[in-house]
Write a protein that holds these residues in place. Structure first.
Motif, PDB file in Angstrom:
ATOM      1  N   MET A  13       0.810  -1.215   0.000  1.00 46.80           N
ATOM      2  CA  MET A  13       0.000   0.000   0.000  1.00 46.80           C
ATOM      3  C   MET A  13       0.847   1.269   0.000  1.00 46.80           C
ATOM      4  SD  MET A  13      -3.041  -1.001  -0.414  1.00 46.80           S
ATOM      5  CE  MET A  13      -4.122   0.359  -0.018  1.00 46.80           C
ATOM      6  N   ALA A  14       2.120   1.178   0.352  1.00 48.08           N
ATOM      7  CA  ALA A  14       2.989   2.340   0.309  1.00 48.08           C
ATOM      8  C   ALA A  14       3.222   2.810  -1.127  1.00 48.08           C
ATOM      9  CB  ALA A  14       4.325   2.032   0.979  1.00 48.08           C
ATOM     10  N   LYS A  15       3.078   1.912  -2.092  1.00 43.93           N
ATOM     11  CA  LYS A  15       3.289   2.259  -3.498  1.00 43.93           C
ATOM     12  C   LYS A  15       1.998   2.617  -4.225  1.00 43.93           C
ATOM     13  CE  LYS A  15       7.536  -0.199  -4.453  1.00 43.93           C
ATOM     14  NZ  LYS A  15       8.196  -1.054  -5.444  1.00 43.93           N
ATOM     15  N   ILE A  16       0.849   2.333  -3.635  1.00 39.24           N
ATOM     16  CA  ILE A  16      -0.420   2.618  -4.285  1.00 39.24           C
ATOM     17  C   ILE A  16      -0.659   4.122  -4.227  1.00 39.24           C
ATOM     18  CG2 ILE A  16      -2.924   2.246  -4.224  1.00 39.24           C
ATOM     19  CD1 ILE A  16      -1.293  -0.198  -5.097  1.00 39.24           C
ATOM     20  N   THR A  17      -0.821   4.743  -5.396  1.00 37.62           N
ATOM     21  CA  THR A  17      -1.018   6.183  -5.454  1.00 37.62           C
ATOM     22  C   THR A  17      -2.480   6.576  -5.500  1.00 37.62           C
ATOM     23  OG1 THR A  17      -0.768   6.143  -7.861  1.00 37.62           O
ATOM     24  CG2 THR A  17       1.202   6.599  -6.556  1.00 37.62           C
ATOM     25  N   ARG A  18      -3.344   5.689  -5.977  1.00 35.95           N
ATOM     26  CA  ARG A  18      -4.768   5.979  -5.990  1.00 35.95           C
ATOM     27  C   ARG A  18      -5.558   4.684  -6.117  1.00 35.95           C
ATOM     28  NH1 ARG A  18      -7.180   6.936 -11.543  1.00 35.95           N
ATOM     29  NH2 ARG A  18      -5.540   6.255 -12.950  1.00 35.95           N
ATOM     30  N   THR A  19      -6.812   4.769  -5.721  1.00 33.69           N
ATOM     31  CA  THR A  19      -7.747   3.662  -5.883  1.00 33.69           C
ATOM     32  C   THR A  19      -9.004   4.222  -6.529  1.00 33.69           C
ATOM     33  OG1 THR A  19      -8.670   3.982  -3.689  1.00 33.69           O
ATOM     34  CG2 THR A  19      -6.907   2.369  -3.889  1.00 33.69           C
ATOM     35  N   LYS A  20      -9.754   3.345  -7.164  1.00 31.36           N
ATOM     36  CA  LYS A  20     -10.950   3.786  -7.864  1.00 31.36           C
ATOM     37  C   LYS A  20     -11.993   2.682  -7.796  1.00 31.36           C
ATOM     38  CE  LYS A  20     -12.212   5.365 -12.485  1.00 31.36           C
ATOM     39  NZ  LYS A  20     -11.701   5.554 -13.844  1.00 31.36           N
ATOM     40  N   ILE A  21     -13.212   3.035  -7.387  1.00 33.03           N
ATOM     41  CA  ILE A  21     -14.335   2.105  -7.453  1.00 33.03           C
ATOM     42  C   ILE A  21     -14.993   2.356  -8.794  1.00 33.03           C
ATOM     43  CG2 ILE A  21     -16.533   1.417  -6.455  1.00 33.03           C
ATOM     44  CD1 ILE A  21     -15.455   2.312  -3.746  1.00 33.03           C
ATOM     45  N   ASP A  22     -15.032   1.324  -9.622  1.00 29.91           N
ATOM     46  CA  ASP A  22     -15.394   1.517 -11.017  1.00 29.91           C
ATOM     47  C   ASP A  22     -16.385   0.474 -11.498  1.00 29.91           C
ATOM     48  OD1 ASP A  22     -15.221   2.729 -13.481  1.00 29.91           O
ATOM     49  OD2 ASP A  22     -13.359   1.758 -14.051  1.00 29.91           O
ATOM     50  N   HIS A  23     -17.311   0.893 -12.346  1.00 31.03           N
ATOM     51  CA  HIS A  23     -18.212  -0.040 -13.032  1.00 31.03           C
ATOM     52  C   HIS A  23     -17.459  -0.586 -14.237  1.00 31.03           C
ATOM     53  CE1 HIS A  23     -21.947   1.027 -10.933  1.00 31.03           C
ATOM     54  NE2 HIS A  23     -21.384   2.203 -10.805  1.00 31.03           N
ATOM     55  N   VAL A  24     -17.240  -1.884 -14.278  1.00 31.76           N
ATOM     56  CA  VAL A  24     -16.584  -2.524 -15.412  1.00 31.76           C
ATOM     57  C   VAL A  24     -17.571  -3.502 -16.043  1.00 31.76           C
ATOM     58  CG1 VAL A  24     -14.227  -2.218 -14.582  1.00 31.76           C
ATOM     59  CG2 VAL A  24     -15.492  -4.233 -13.893  1.00 31.76           C
ATOM     60  N   GLU A  25     -17.180  -4.133 -17.116  1.00 34.67           N
ATOM     61  CA  GLU A  25     -18.102  -4.971 -17.877  1.00 34.67           C
ATOM     62  C   GLU A  25     -18.722  -6.112 -17.079  1.00 34.67           C
ATOM     63  OE1 GLU A  25     -14.837  -7.748 -20.098  1.00 34.67           O
ATOM     64  OE2 GLU A  25     -15.109  -5.694 -20.779  1.00 34.67           O
ATOM     65  N   ASP A  26     -18.038  -6.605 -16.052  1.00 39.46           N
ATOM     66  CA  ASP A  26     -18.582  -7.733 -15.292  1.00 39.46           C
ATOM     67  C   ASP A  26     -19.064  -7.357 -13.895  1.00 39.46           C
ATOM     68  OD1 ASP A  26     -16.054  -7.278 -14.315  1.00 39.46           O
ATOM     69  OD2 ASP A  26     -15.551  -9.383 -14.097  1.00 39.46           O
ATOM     70  N   GLY A  27     -19.156  -6.084 -13.580  1.00 35.16           N
ATOM     71  CA  GLY A  27     -19.642  -5.659 -12.272  1.00 35.16           C
ATOM     72  C   GLY A  27     -18.880  -4.459 -11.748  1.00 35.16           C
ATOM     73  N   ILE A  28     -18.879  -4.304 -10.448  1.00 37.66           N
ATOM     74  CA  ILE A  28     -18.197  -3.191  -9.788  1.00 37.66           C
ATOM     75  C   ILE A  28     -16.950  -3.742  -9.122  1.00 37.66           C
ATOM     76  CG2 ILE A  28     -18.399  -1.461  -7.972  1.00 37.66           C
ATOM     77  CD1 ILE A  28     -21.471  -1.556  -8.549  1.00 37.66           C
ATOM     78  N   ARG A  29     -15.821  -3.077  -9.337  1.00 37.42           N
ATOM     79  CA  ARG A  29     -14.541  -3.508  -8.757  1.00 37.42           C
ATOM     80  C   ARG A  29     -13.789  -2.308  -8.204  1.00 37.42           C
ATOM     81  NH1 ARG A  29     -12.829  -8.752 -10.292  1.00 37.42           N
ATOM     82  NH2 ARG A  29     -14.064  -9.634 -11.959  1.00 37.42           N
ATOM     83  N   VAL A  30     -12.908  -2.587  -7.238  1.00 35.99           N
ATOM     84  CA  VAL A  30     -11.982  -1.578  -6.737  1.00 35.99           C
ATOM     85  C   VAL A  30     -10.677  -1.797  -7.475  1.00 35.99           C
ATOM     86  CG1 VAL A  30     -10.794  -0.634  -4.725  1.00 35.99           C
ATOM     87  CG2 VAL A  30     -13.096  -1.597  -4.472  1.00 35.99           C
TER      88      VAL A  30
END
Length: 63
Positions: A13-30
């Motif tokens: 998690m120290a390298k993760i710069t951003r996260t996004k909750i997104d609607h994709v073709e097969d559902g909702i993913r982070v």
């Protein structure tokens, strides 16, 4: 700090710069990003609220 995303994937998690909750073709993913590159995505969720709750549980030890 490493967190367990699933049974096979741990994220630094120290390298993760951003996260996004997104609607994709097969559902909702982070989605997890390092800069412009997507490095991981979560399992599929049925609602944004479920995804947000899961994400909060994932990072509660980091805060």
């Amino acid at each position: 700090m490493f967190v367990r995303l699933n049974e096979r994937v741990y994220l630094n998690m120290a390298k993760i710069t951003r996260t996004k909750i997104d609607h994709v073709e097969d559902g909702i993913r982070v989605r997890f990003y390092e800069g412009q590159d997507q490095v991981a995505k979560s399992r599929r969720f049925d609602s944004v609220e479920e995804a947000a709750k899961w994400f909060e549980e994932l990072i509660k030890d980091i805060k």
